[in-house]
Structures are given as C-alpha cells and as structure tokens.
Design a protein around this motif. Structure first.
Motif, PDB file in Angstrom:
ATOM      1  N   PRO A  41       0.623  -1.218  -0.028  1.00 51.25           N
ATOM      2  CA  PRO A  41       0.007   0.031   0.016  1.00 51.25           C
ATOM      3  C   PRO A  41       0.810   1.284   0.103  1.00 51.25           C
ATOM      4  N   VAL A  42       1.821   1.409   0.768  1.00 57.45           N
ATOM      5  CA  VAL A  42       2.777   2.262   0.911  1.00 57.45           C
ATOM      6  C   VAL A  42       3.298   2.928  -0.485  1.00 57.45           C
ATOM      7  N   LYS A  43       3.812   1.864  -1.138  1.00 56.19           N
ATOM      8  CA  LYS A  43       4.539   2.013  -2.743  1.00 56.19           C
ATOM      9  C   LYS A  43       3.437   2.257  -3.584  1.00 56.19           C
ATOM     10  N   ARG A  44       2.182   1.902  -3.381  1.00 60.74           N
ATOM     11  CA  ARG A  44       1.018   2.263  -4.321  1.00 60.74           C
ATOM     12  C   ARG A  44       0.830   3.898  -4.298  1.00 60.74           C
ATOM     13  N   GLN A  45       0.811   4.307  -2.972  1.00 63.25           N
ATOM     14  CA  GLN A  45       0.593   5.785  -2.884  1.00 63.25           C
ATOM     15  C   GLN A  45       1.595   6.418  -3.368  1.00 63.25           C
ATOM     16  N   GLN A  46       2.852   6.212  -3.069  1.00 67.80           N
ATOM     17  CA  GLN A  46       4.102   6.930  -3.680  1.00 67.80           C
ATOM     18  C   GLN A  46       4.065   6.781  -5.202  1.00 67.80           C
ATOM     19  N   MET A  47       3.565   5.744  -5.906  1.00 64.92           N
ATOM     20  CA  MET A  47       3.370   5.607  -7.259  1.00 64.92           C
ATOM     21  C   MET A  47       2.296   6.936  -7.772  1.00 64.92           C
ATOM     22  N   VAL A  48       1.351   7.041  -7.062  1.00 66.10           N
ATOM     23  CA  VAL A  48       0.344   8.037  -7.241  1.00 66.10           C
ATOM     24  C   VAL A  48       0.919   9.258  -7.090  1.00 66.10           C
ATOM     25  N   TYR A  49       1.391   9.549  -6.078  1.00 68.95           N
ATOM     26  CA  TYR A  49       1.705  10.861  -5.733  1.00 68.95           C
ATOM     27  C   TYR A  49       3.087  11.302  -6.695  1.00 68.95           C
TER      28      TYR A  49
END
Length: 73
Positions: A41-49
């Motif tokens: 999940p944290v990496k997913r958010q980083q990808m969107v950011y």
C-alpha cells in the motif's frame, strides 16, 4: 482541475479506472490499476504521488486522499 488530474493519472496508469472528487486544492483519488498487483500500500501511494508531485510542490494540490487498489481487490 479534476480532468487534469484524471488525464495525468491516465498517462501514468493507462489500464486504470480513475475517480477524482473534490474542489479547490483538496481531492479524493481512487485509482484501480493492475500496476498495483503485488505492490504494498505505501508503494502504491508513492506511485500515485509521483504522477502528481509537481502540482503538490507548487500548491495546486494541497490535500490528497489516495485509494490505490488492484482490480482483484
């Protein structure tokens, strides 16, 4: 701004289903993409950011709530 965000996210996640809601500089983003398969999940958010980071830096976006999920979820 909603269409701009959708277009930008579509460029980064071409196979995605994207929902953007909000106004001003506060938005809720939902990105459903196979790019998130097997990604924490944290990496997913980083990808969107990463896709919208320039707008966050310049203040066009201030508060962003991200829901990034894979199609199987």
């Amino acid at each position: 701004m909603i269409e701009d965000i959708k277009n930008r996210l579509s460029e980064h996640f071409p196979d995605s289903d994207i929902t953007v809601q909000g106004e001003g500089s506060h938005y809720d983003l939902q990105v459903i993409s196979s790019a998130f398969d097997g990604v924490r999940p944290v990496k997913r958010q980083q990808m969107v950011y990463a896709a919208i980071n320039d707008w966050i830096r310049d203040g066009a976006l201030h508060a962003v709530n991200i829901k990034a999920i894979s199609p199987s979820e």
